[in-house]
Structures are given as C-alpha cells and as structure tokens.
Design a protein around this motif. Sequence first.
Motif, PDB file in Angstrom:
ATOM      1  N   VAL A  22       0.938  -1.172   0.122  1.00  0.00           N
ATOM      2  CA  VAL A  22      -0.035   0.049  -0.102  1.00  0.00           C
ATOM      3  C   VAL A  22       1.047   1.143  -0.033  1.00  0.00           C
ATOM      4  CG1 VAL A  22      -1.763   1.150   1.609  1.00  0.00           C
ATOM      5  CG2 VAL A  22      -1.903  -1.175   1.163  1.00  0.00           C
ATOM      6  N   GLY A  23       1.880   1.322   0.769  1.00  0.00           N
ATOM      7  CA  GLY A  23       2.908   2.275   0.755  1.00  0.00           C
ATOM      8  C   GLY A  23       3.606   2.620  -0.607  1.00  0.00           C
ATOM      9  N   SER A  24       3.729   1.720  -1.387  1.00  0.00           N
ATOM     10  CA  SER A  24       4.239   1.923  -2.925  1.00  0.00           C
ATOM     11  C   SER A  24       3.223   2.821  -3.497  1.00  0.00           C
ATOM     12  CB  SER A  24       4.561   0.705  -3.387  1.00  0.00           C
ATOM     13  OG  SER A  24       4.897   0.693  -4.847  1.00  0.00           O
ATOM     14  N   PHE A  25       1.944   2.235  -3.511  1.00  0.00           N
ATOM     15  CA  PHE A  25       0.992   2.697  -4.242  1.00  0.00           C
ATOM     16  C   PHE A  25       0.610   4.107  -3.703  1.00  0.00           C
ATOM     17  CE2 PHE A  25      -3.740   3.414  -4.795  1.00  0.00           C
ATOM     18  CZ  PHE A  25      -3.903   3.445  -6.068  1.00  0.00           C
ATOM     19  N   VAL A  26       0.635   4.184  -2.476  1.00  0.00           N
ATOM     20  CA  VAL A  26       0.647   5.862  -1.573  1.00  0.00           C
ATOM     21  C   VAL A  26       1.686   6.760  -2.465  1.00  0.00           C
ATOM     22  CG1 VAL A  26       1.155   7.192   0.526  1.00  0.00           C
ATOM     23  CG2 VAL A  26      -0.356   5.078   0.353  1.00  0.00           C
ATOM     24  N   ASN A  27       2.894   6.105  -2.761  1.00  0.00           N
ATOM     25  CA  ASN A  27       3.850   7.318  -3.539  1.00  0.00           C
ATOM     26  C   ASN A  27       3.207   7.649  -4.800  1.00  0.00           C
ATOM     27  OD1 ASN A  27       5.939   7.404  -1.604  1.00  0.00           O
ATOM     28  ND2 ASN A  27       6.476   5.285  -1.957  1.00  0.00           N
ATOM     29  N   VAL A  28       2.510   6.631  -5.403  1.00  0.00           N
ATOM     30  CA  VAL A  28       1.916   7.008  -6.725  1.00  0.00           C
ATOM     31  C   VAL A  28       0.771   8.153  -6.675  1.00  0.00           C
ATOM     32  CG1 VAL A  28       0.872   6.079  -8.698  1.00  0.00           C
ATOM     33  CG2 VAL A  28       2.440   4.777  -7.756  1.00  0.00           C
ATOM     34  N   VAL A  29      -0.090   7.885  -5.635  1.00  0.00           N
ATOM     35  CA  VAL A  29      -1.390   8.593  -5.423  1.00  0.00           C
ATOM     36  C   VAL A  29      -0.705   9.898  -4.908  1.00  0.00           C
ATOM     37  CG1 VAL A  29      -3.088   9.132  -3.772  1.00  0.00           C
ATOM     38  CG2 VAL A  29      -2.620   6.811  -4.589  1.00  0.00           C
ATOM     39  N   PRO A  34      -2.720  15.047  -7.092  1.00  0.00           N
ATOM     40  CA  PRO A  34      -2.712  16.380  -7.084  1.00  0.00           C
ATOM     41  C   PRO A  34      -2.589  17.307  -8.402  1.00  0.00           C
ATOM     42  CG  PRO A  34      -1.151  15.840  -5.162  1.00  0.00           C
ATOM     43  CD  PRO A  34      -1.520  14.734  -5.982  1.00  0.00           C
ATOM     44  N   ALA A  35      -1.800  16.354  -9.529  1.00  0.00           N
ATOM     45  CA  ALA A  35      -1.561  17.005 -10.680  1.00  0.00           C
ATOM     46  C   ALA A  35      -2.660  16.475 -11.723  1.00  0.00           C
ATOM     47  CB  ALA A  35      -0.173  16.165 -11.160  1.00  0.00           C
ATOM     48  N   GLY A  36      -3.795  15.618 -11.041  1.00  0.00           N
ATOM     49  CA  GLY A  36      -4.965  15.387 -11.968  1.00  0.00           C
ATOM     50  C   GLY A  36      -4.601  14.193 -12.673  1.00  0.00           C
ATOM     51  N   LEU A  37      -3.747  13.427 -12.532  1.00  0.00           N
ATOM     52  CA  LEU A  37      -3.411  12.141 -13.432  1.00  0.00           C
ATOM     53  C   LEU A  37      -3.899  10.881 -12.821  1.00  0.00           C
ATOM     54  CD1 LEU A  37       0.338  13.008 -13.584  1.00  0.00           C
ATOM     55  CD2 LEU A  37      -1.209  13.857 -15.295  1.00  0.00           C
ATOM     56  N   SER A  38      -3.886   9.889 -13.794  1.00  0.00           N
ATOM     57  CA  SER A  38      -4.481   8.677 -13.494  1.00  0.00           C
ATOM     58  C   SER A  38      -3.671   7.799 -12.468  1.00  0.00           C
ATOM     59  CB  SER A  38      -4.781   7.932 -14.714  1.00  0.00           C
ATOM     60  OG  SER A  38      -4.982   6.440 -14.227  1.00  0.00           O
ATOM     61  N   VAL A  39      -3.703   7.256 -11.624  1.00  0.00           N
ATOM     62  CA  VAL A  39      -3.106   6.566 -10.706  1.00  0.00           C
ATOM     63  C   VAL A  39      -2.905   5.106 -11.385  1.00  0.00           C
ATOM     64  CG1 VAL A  39      -3.773   7.693  -8.489  1.00  0.00           C
ATOM     65  CG2 VAL A  39      -4.980   5.731  -9.108  1.00  0.00           C
ATOM     66  N   VAL A  40      -3.511   4.622 -12.161  1.00  0.00           N
ATOM     67  CA  VAL A  40      -3.360   3.227 -13.119  1.00  0.00           C
ATOM     68  C   VAL A  40      -2.548   3.478 -14.126  1.00  0.00           C
ATOM     69  CG1 VAL A  40      -4.588   1.508 -13.934  1.00  0.00           C
ATOM     70  CG2 VAL A  40      -5.825   2.805 -12.140  1.00  0.00           C
ATOM     71  N   LEU A 129      -6.521  18.630   0.830  1.00  0.00           N
ATOM     72  CA  LEU A 129      -6.840  17.177   0.957  1.00  0.00           C
ATOM     73  C   LEU A 129      -7.869  16.881  -0.143  1.00  0.00           C
ATOM     74  CD1 LEU A 129      -7.642  17.312   4.966  1.00  0.00           C
ATOM     75  CD2 LEU A 129      -5.725  16.268   3.670  1.00  0.00           C
ATOM     76  N   PRO A 130      -7.467  16.305  -1.072  1.00  0.00           N
ATOM     77  CA  PRO A 130      -8.286  15.880  -2.218  1.00  0.00           C
ATOM     78  C   PRO A 130      -9.578  15.007  -1.863  1.00  0.00           C
ATOM     79  CG  PRO A 130      -5.908  15.518  -2.618  1.00  0.00           C
ATOM     80  CD  PRO A 130      -5.985  15.603  -1.631  1.00  0.00           C
ATOM     81  N   PHE A 131     -10.676  15.478  -2.388  1.00  0.00           N
ATOM     82  CA  PHE A 131     -11.769  14.837  -2.111  1.00  0.00           C
ATOM     83  C   PHE A 131     -11.754  13.249  -2.917  1.00  0.00           C
ATOM     84  CE2 PHE A 131     -13.440  19.186  -2.180  1.00  0.00           C
ATOM     85  CZ  PHE A 131     -13.540  19.182  -0.918  1.00  0.00           C
ATOM     86  N   ALA A 132     -11.054  13.337  -3.850  1.00  0.00           N
ATOM     87  CA  ALA A 132     -10.974  11.910  -4.765  1.00  0.00           C
ATOM     88  C   ALA A 132     -10.433  10.794  -3.633  1.00  0.00           C
ATOM     89  CB  ALA A 132     -10.296  11.831  -5.679  1.00  0.00           C
ATOM     90  N   VAL A 133      -9.318  11.118  -2.794  1.00  0.00           N
ATOM     91  CA  VAL A 133      -8.533  10.173  -2.047  1.00  0.00           C
ATOM     92  C   VAL A 133      -9.718   9.882  -0.561  1.00  0.00           C
ATOM     93  CG1 VAL A 133      -6.945   9.684  -0.278  1.00  0.00           C
ATOM     94  CG2 VAL A 133      -6.455  10.879  -2.624  1.00  0.00           C
ATOM     95  N   THR A 134     -10.238  11.106  -0.252  1.00  0.00           N
ATOM     96  CA  THR A 134     -11.345  10.834   0.848  1.00  0.00           C
ATOM     97  C   THR A 134     -12.422  10.267   0.721  1.00  0.00           C
ATOM     98  OG1 THR A 134     -10.304  12.983   2.003  1.00  0.00           O
ATOM     99  CG2 THR A 134     -12.517  12.264   2.684  1.00  0.00           C
ATOM    100  N   GLY A 135     -13.138  10.401  -0.492  1.00  0.00           N
ATOM    101  CA  GLY A 135     -14.257   9.748  -1.035  1.00  0.00           C
ATOM    102  C   GLY A 135     -13.923   8.255  -1.101  1.00  0.00           C
TER     103      GLY A 135
END
Length: 275
Positions: A22-29, A34-40, A129-135
């Motif tokens: 999860v920490g590795s994925f957190v680095n991607v997020v 914040p840049a509006g890019l896909s995390v996939v 705090l981006p709503f995308a992450v919180t949501g």
Amino acid sequence: MSAAVLPLPLVAGLAGLLGLLVGSFVNVVVHRVPAGLSVVRPRSACPACGHEVRERDNVPVVSWLLLRGRCRDCRVRIPLRYPAVEAGTAVLFAVVALAETRPPVLLACLVVAGAGVALALIDLDHGRLPFAVTGTAALLAGAALLAGWTTTWALQGPSAAAGQLVGPLVGVLAWGGVYAALWAVTAGRGMGLGDVALAPLLGLVLGAVGVSAAVVGLALGFALGAVGSLLLTGLGTVRRGQRIPFGPFMLAGAGLGLVAGEPLATGYLRLVGIA
C-alpha cells in the motif's frame, strides 16, 4: 467477533507486508492525484530519463536498497522519501492490526490508515486534501463496516446489530459536527472543506473502534494542531495568522485515538473523579 484464528503477531506481520504494498501505491497517489493524473496508467517511470520502472525494481524498500537509491538507467538519485513512506506505512499497518482485531473494523482502519498517509503528505506538499482520496476511502471503509454490520445482524440478531451503530453514529456526529461548525463560524478561514470532508470519515471508523477512540482522537487532533502551530510560529517557519495544513494533525490525533483512546479516556475520567 475477532480476527483471532491467527496469532496476533502473525496478523500484525501480514498487515505490515500489506502496508509495504500500500505504501508503494501511496507514493503514486501522492505524486499523481494533485496533478490530476490517473493512478493506474501509465506505469511508473523515472522522471529524469523517462524509462519505465522494471518489475524487479518495483519491490517496496528492497529495490531501493539494491539500487543504492539510484535509477538503474540514468543513475539519478531516487529520493529517500519513497522507501520511507513504504516502510512507514508497513509499520503503521502493523500497529493498527495490534490495536484492532475485529476483521471488518480492522479492514476499515487499514483503509483509512493508507489513505491517511497519502492525505497527510498531499496536505503538507500542496495544502489540500483531495476529495477523490477521501471519498474513495469512505466508500471502502464504509463497505467493510457495512459487511460487518450485516454479518452481526445475520448471526446475532437486530439488537446486537443496532448496538454496533452507536459508536459510528456518535463518531460521525462529533467529528462532522465540530468541523462543520468551525468551518461555518470562521467562514472557511480556519480550515478548508477538505478537513470538513475528512472529519466524518475519521469519526465513523474511530466510532466503530469505540466511542472513547472517537472522542479522544477528536480532542488530540486539536491539541496537536495547537502545539504544532505554536512551535512552527515560534520557529519562524510560518507567520502569525498564516494557515497551516491541519490534515496531518487530524490524522495523527485519530491514530492516537485508535491505539490509546480507551486508556486515555479512562485515565482522564479517574483524574476528574468520574470513574
């Protein structure tokens, strides 16, 4: 219902391994959201030379150590922050697993812990705090708690299931009410809507742990924020009256509420002569 078919140290170890991933994925997020890019897509690549990161170079912490902290292709230094986030998330997941053993609540806590690391770093970097992450975290944590609640209803009946709703309801009302009121009173100058959106999620999950965890976590978030503000102002890092990111303090308070809410609440009540 507890998680305890497996020994607690083993559960904590497995949670720690999950935390590395999860920490590795957190680095991607933290880099992309914040840049509006896909995390996939696209796959991770070196920002200096553009080469995609190979699978064998994408193992959390281990790959960074084997590469001696440098890109395999261009030898540009890879920031220490990346393995630190991975290792820190692993430790955090292990601690959460030691503090909460009921599977649905544990899963919800782990979801919020992973999202919380990302939110804290984004807030420190960008002041939001981006709503995308919180949501997304709210949907996943809510689904885990709902699964636990329906299981309790099926196995123990409606009265037991109703009892499980008290803590989350108190947590949501306390956290959501306090932060919404502060935002309204200060006309948004004291904190942002991202803080207000995060508050009920933290209240929901901490309330599922217990009312003490929710109340203590709420109080400690403000206490840490006050101390942090004074220290930063005294050191000259921020100017008096300047808004500082409050999300990390909220999340730190919530974490302390999770691991120490019950003993702290009991100790306080005994101190004032109530318990």
